[in-house]
Design an enzyme around this catalytic site. Structure first.
Site, PDB file in Angstrom:
ATOM      1  CE  LYS A   1      36.934  55.714  -6.462  1.00  0.00           C
ATOM      2  NZ  LYS A   1      36.628  57.150  -6.502  1.00  0.00           N
TER       3      LYS A   1
ATOM      4  CB  THR B   1      33.157  58.232  -5.032  1.00  0.00           C
ATOM      5  OG1 THR B   1      34.267  58.186  -5.927  1.00  0.00           O
ATOM      6  CG2 THR B   1      32.905  56.840  -4.488  1.00  0.00           C
TER       7      THR B   1
ATOM      8  CE  LYS C   1      32.413  60.168  -0.298  1.00  0.00           C
ATOM      9  NZ  LYS C   1      32.349  60.045  -1.790  1.00  0.00           N
TER      10      LYS C   1
END
Length: 288
Positions: free
Chosen positions: A172, A97, A240
């Site tokens: 995502k 990701t 994150k």
């Protein structure tokens, strides 16, 4: 069956690479800490390599699952990077990701070198990786994706091409935005029920069968009520990911007010010592 390299053997990559070996692919692994690569080879067979370049040499497909943008650049570029070891026509599949920006940057470099590139971030967590039932969101050229899909299917429940380079990463981000709101809502409901003297498990048994039901409710309510968070997708990782979402939102002019708020709630959980707790630890700030 294909010759495959897998770069990054964390809680996701280790079992994902294992599924490739179990399906009969010829797998060579690389990990920044060689001990983990040695442990993988001992468990699954195959080979390990000292650098991404060595792992990628002769591979038809190179899969990666590392930490962040800088980690991805490090395993792809430079003299010891995977791109330097890949033969023309080979395909790089990134399951990390990361930002859509770094994805497009590396995709362009791969294209310049005659390589294919697919961004393919995953959802389903450690359990999904271990059970081979991840949701895989992909971006890239259709012909390249068609070649990679049968390999990705070793650990996927669903795998879909959603657009050109970077589309997997945008999908995502949408996934993480949804999860942030769902977990906060579940945390508030369970904490509210506790203060009202309700049996949370009994209530969830009922409401999970209606419009409020979700994966988070089914899989996380019991451990939240038990005050157990030493597993699953860590708060640090979620922050994150949400940071990527919020930065991208600024770039494209999108509004993410709930996501921004939940990100700050996760910051509070970090300050409570919960950086490595599961993301369901949002409830801790409501029950302390």
């Amino acid at each position: 069956m294909a010759r495959v390299a897998f770069l990054g053997l964390g809680v996701m990559g280790f079992p994902m690479a294992g599924h490739l070996a179990a399906k009969g692919h010829e797998v060579t692994v690389y990990n920044r800490s060689p001990a983990k690569a040695a442990a993988w080879v001992e468990k699954h067979g195959g080979k390990s390599a000292a650098t991404p370049r060595e792992a990628a040499a002769g591979a038809e497909f190179v899969m990666s699952c590392v930490g962040n943008d800088d980690d991805l650049r490090a395993v792809c570029l430079g003299g010891d990077g995977a791109f330097a070891g890949m033969e023309k026509g080979a395909v790089f599949v990134d399951h990390t990701t990361v930002s859509a920006q770094v994805t497009r940057e590396l995709s362009a470099e791969a294209d310049r070198l005659g390589l294919g590139f697919i961004d393919a971030p995953v959802s389903g967590g450690q359990a999904g990786a271990e059970n081979g039932v991840l949701s895989v969101m992909c971006g890239g050229e259709a012909a390249t994706y068609a070649r990679a899909e049968p390999v990705i299917e070793a650990y996927a429940r669903v795998c879909k091409l959603l657009g050109d380079s970077g589309s997997g990463q945008i999908a995502k981000m949408m996934n993480q935005i949804c999860i942030a709101g769902l977990v906060q809502g579940l945390a508030e409901a369970l904490a509210f029920g506790q203060k009202a003297g309700m049996d949370g498990r009994a209530v969830v048994e009922v409401i999970s069968q209606g419009a409020a039901g979700s994966w988070q409710m089914q899989n996380r309510h019991a451990t939240m009520l038990e005050d157990r968070f030493d597993f699953g997708f860590a708060v640090d990782w979620m922050r994150k990911d949400l940071g990527i979402c919020l930065k991208t939102a600024d770039e494209i002019g999108a509004s993410l007010p709930v996501t921004a708020l939940v990100d700050q709630f996760y910051k509070e959980v970090q300050q409570m010592g919960g950086a490595r707790w599961d993301t369901s630890a949002l409830i801790k700030r409501l029950t302390r």
